[in-house]
Scaffold this motif. Structure first.
Motif, PDB file in Angstrom:
ATOM      1  N   GLY A  39      14.709   4.921   5.137  1.00 27.45           N
ATOM      2  CA  GLY A  39      15.760   5.035   4.144  1.00 27.45           C
ATOM      3  C   GLY A  39      15.798   6.420   3.532  1.00 27.45           C
ATOM      4  O   GLY A  39      16.856   7.014   3.336  1.00 27.45           O
ATOM      5  N   THR A  40      14.626   6.953   3.201  1.00 21.19           N
ATOM      6  CA  THR A  40      14.493   8.329   2.725  1.00 21.19           C
ATOM      7  C   THR A  40      13.476   9.024   3.604  1.00 21.19           C
ATOM      8  O   THR A  40      12.310   8.611   3.662  1.00 21.19           O
ATOM      9  CB  THR A  40      14.039   8.371   1.257  1.00 21.19           C
ATOM     10  OG1 THR A  40      14.988   7.700   0.435  1.00 21.19           O
ATOM     11  CG2 THR A  40      13.882   9.804   0.774  1.00 21.19           C
ATOM     12  N   LEU A 100       0.848  -1.196   0.000  1.00 25.18           N
ATOM     13  CA  LEU A 100       0.000   0.000   0.000  1.00 25.18           C
ATOM     14  C   LEU A 100       0.881   1.244   0.000  1.00 25.18           C
ATOM     15  O   LEU A 100       1.731   1.427   0.879  1.00 25.18           O
ATOM     16  CB  LEU A 100      -0.900   0.010   1.229  1.00 25.18           C
ATOM     17  CG  LEU A 100      -1.761   1.270   1.450  1.00 25.18           C
ATOM     18  CD1 LEU A 100      -2.777   1.429   0.320  1.00 25.18           C
ATOM     19  CD2 LEU A 100      -2.465   1.213   2.799  1.00 25.18           C
ATOM     20  N   THR A 101       0.698   2.116  -0.993  1.00 26.87           N
ATOM     21  CA  THR A 101       1.370   3.422  -1.007  1.00 26.87           C
ATOM     22  C   THR A 101       0.544   4.348  -0.120  1.00 26.87           C
ATOM     23  O   THR A 101      -0.424   4.956  -0.552  1.00 26.87           O
ATOM     24  CB  THR A 101       1.484   3.969  -2.439  1.00 26.87           C
ATOM     25  OG1 THR A 101       2.198   3.023  -3.241  1.00 26.87           O
ATOM     26  CG2 THR A 101       2.235   5.290  -2.459  1.00 26.87           C
ATOM     27  N   PHE A 102       0.927   4.432   1.124  1.00 33.29           N
ATOM     28  CA  PHE A 102       0.106   5.039   2.175  1.00 33.29           C
ATOM     29  C   PHE A 102       0.159   6.563   2.103  1.00 33.29           C
ATOM     30  O   PHE A 102       1.236   7.164   2.083  1.00 33.29           O
ATOM     31  CB  PHE A 102       0.618   4.553   3.533  1.00 33.29           C
ATOM     32  CG  PHE A 102      -0.090   5.148   4.715  1.00 33.29           C
ATOM     33  CD1 PHE A 102      -1.405   4.794   4.997  1.00 33.29           C
ATOM     34  CD2 PHE A 102       0.555   6.034   5.558  1.00 33.29           C
ATOM     35  CE1 PHE A 102      -2.058   5.326   6.097  1.00 33.29           C
ATOM     36  CE2 PHE A 102      -0.084   6.566   6.665  1.00 33.29           C
ATOM     37  CZ  PHE A 102      -1.397   6.212   6.942  1.00 33.29           C
ATOM     38  N   ASN A 103      -1.028   7.185   2.080  1.00 34.14           N
ATOM     39  CA  ASN A 103      -1.141   8.642   2.033  1.00 34.14           C
ATOM     40  C   ASN A 103      -2.189   9.071   3.042  1.00 34.14           C
ATOM     41  O   ASN A 103      -3.386   8.840   2.852  1.00 34.14           O
ATOM     42  CB  ASN A 103      -1.525   9.093   0.615  1.00 34.14           C
ATOM     43  CG  ASN A 103      -1.422  10.597   0.428  1.00 34.14           C
ATOM     44  OD1 ASN A 103      -1.464  11.359   1.384  1.00 34.14           O
ATOM     45  ND2 ASN A 103      -1.303  11.027  -0.818  1.00 34.14           N
ATOM     46  N   THR A 139       8.609   4.250  11.826  1.00 34.08           N
ATOM     47  CA  THR A 139       9.800   3.514  11.445  1.00 34.08           C
ATOM     48  C   THR A 139       9.580   2.711  10.172  1.00 34.08           C
ATOM     49  O   THR A 139       8.570   2.029  10.023  1.00 34.08           O
ATOM     50  CB  THR A 139      10.262   2.587  12.599  1.00 34.08           C
ATOM     51  OG1 THR A 139      11.439   1.898  12.222  1.00 34.08           O
ATOM     52  CG2 THR A 139       9.187   1.584  12.972  1.00 34.08           C
ATOM     53  N   GLY A 140      10.518   2.836   9.244  1.00 33.87           N
ATOM     54  CA  GLY A 140      10.450   2.108   7.994  1.00 33.87           C
ATOM     55  C   GLY A 140      11.596   1.131   7.862  1.00 33.87           C
ATOM     56  O   GLY A 140      12.626   1.250   8.530  1.00 33.87           O
ATOM     57  N   GLY A 162       8.552   0.263   1.900  1.00 38.09           N
ATOM     58  CA  GLY A 162       7.242   0.896   1.948  1.00 38.09           C
ATOM     59  C   GLY A 162       7.334   2.405   1.815  1.00 38.09           C
ATOM     60  O   GLY A 162       8.376   3.024   2.028  1.00 38.09           O
ATOM     61  N   THR A 163       6.181   3.025   1.461  1.00 40.16           N
ATOM     62  CA  THR A 163       6.091   4.469   1.285  1.00 40.16           C
ATOM     63  C   THR A 163       4.951   5.012   2.120  1.00 40.16           C
ATOM     64  O   THR A 163       3.837   4.495   2.065  1.00 40.16           O
ATOM     65  CB  THR A 163       5.856   4.831  -0.190  1.00 40.16           C
ATOM     66  OG1 THR A 163       6.956   4.352  -0.971  1.00 40.16           O
ATOM     67  CG2 THR A 163       5.734   6.333  -0.380  1.00 40.16           C
TER      68      THR A 163
END
Length: 340
Positions: free
Chosen positions: A299-300, A232-235, A274-275, A255-256
């Motif tokens: 990471g970013t 899921l590209t979470f927004n 946390t990613g 993940g994003t």
């Protein structure tokens, strides 16, 4: 003499996965995998695993309770959909034991014009049981969704601290379920809803259109474990405040997660966003603060705000979360990633 016919069954799953049995000599079985909607639970909990006979049975899953109340729901007692406990006995021939897993918590789905009282709402997992060293896995937590103030802004419920989707004891790796109260504020709109998360929550593709979740105020408290579905590209778009207190929000590897239009983002009391490796976290707000050993890790990490405060105990951290080394974190080859 150790009996070789020794098994530890896994726990049932619903809002969180079931625990893996431990101490079995022949086998320790994994628990079940989570399923269903967090925002609109319509399924029962699942049963725990058993071993060969009713004396080594898994616990039943919690049931499904659906309450649709056009007036006032007053909860002074309890609304319960807890999982049952496993049973156990020594295996044939004596020696070590054979143990059933706990059933998962069930589903509680409430919609009420007005919510009152100070009672208890729980969908806890049942316990795996110990028999001469073998322990069945605990049941995962269930799912609780309470949507209130659907026609007026007049609720007075004060039992939030008694909401629970805890795991059952026994084994390892069982996960809490999902539980939240959604305040509709007496309007038909969705953009001004407040969501309050207690103990656990899953942001799932099944609970939105596309990848956008829109709320006014978002809060997670009470040692909540909040996860974002893999893929899921979470927004998350807010017109109010994001308050994360004593909670962990976790992205999957790569993940994003994007947090948009927030007024105040306050992350405190040992909280984390946390990613995993190669994850991307984007956060935009007017004011952002991290305090009391709280962290944003990815990471970013891209944060935009006129004011950002990171106190002396907190961090924004990308350490060891960039391009993967050879054979590291799912990199199947010997070659390192990246352009260096």
């Amino acid at each position: 003499t150790i009996n070789d016919n020794t098994y530890a069954a896994g726990g049932g799953a619903y809002g969180g996965k079931g625990g893996t049995g431990t101490g079995g000599i022949v086998a320790n079985f994994a628990g079940g995998s989570e399923y269903g909607s967090a925002l609109a639970p319509v399924a029962m909990g699942s049963g725990g695993g058993g071993v060969n006979s009713s004396s080594k049975a898994g616990g039943n899953g919690g049931g499904l309770i659906t309450l649709t109340v056009s007036g006032t729901l007053t909860v002074s007692g309890s609304i319960l959909a807890n999982g049952g406990n496993g049973t156990a006995t020594a295996c044939a021939g004596g020696g070590a034991g054979c143990s059933g897993g706990g059933g998962s918590g069930g589903g509680i789905n409430i919609t009420a014009a007005t919510l009152a009282g100070a009672g208890t709402i729980t969908a806890n997992g049942g316990n795996g049981v110990v028999a001469v060293g073998a322990t069945g896995g605990g049941g995962g937590g269930g799912r609780i969704s309470v949507i209130y103030n659907t026609t007026a802004n007049s609720s007075s419920f004060t039992g939030q601290s008694s909401i629970s989707v805890a795991v059952g004891t026994g084994g390892t790796l069982a996960e809490v379920g999902s539980a939240a109260l959604v305040d509709k504020k007496g309007t038909g709109a969705t953009t001004d809803d407040d969501i309050s998360i207690y103990k656990g929550w899953d942001w799932l593709a099944a609970d939105t259109t596309g990848s956008l979740f829109t709320y006014n105020n978002i809060a997670s408290t009470n040692a909540s474990i909040v996860s974002i579905e893999t893929g899921l590209t979470f927004n998350l778009q807010s017109t109010g405040n994001l308050t994360i207190t004593n909670s962990i929000w976790s992205l999957p590897a790569s993940g994003t997660a994007t947090f948009n239009n927030i007024v105040t983002a306050a992350i405190s009391s040992s909280s984390q966003i946390t990613g995993g490796v190669l994850s991307t976290i984007t956060l935009g707000a007017t004011t952002i603060s991290l305090s009391t050993t709280s962290h944003i890790k990815g990471g970013t990490v891209s944060i935009t705000a006129p004011t950002i405060t990171v106190d002396g105990t907190s961090t924004i951290d990308g350490s060891a979360l960039g391009s993967r080394g050879g054979y590291k974190d799912g990199n199947a080859g010997a070659n390192v990633e990246g352009t260096g």
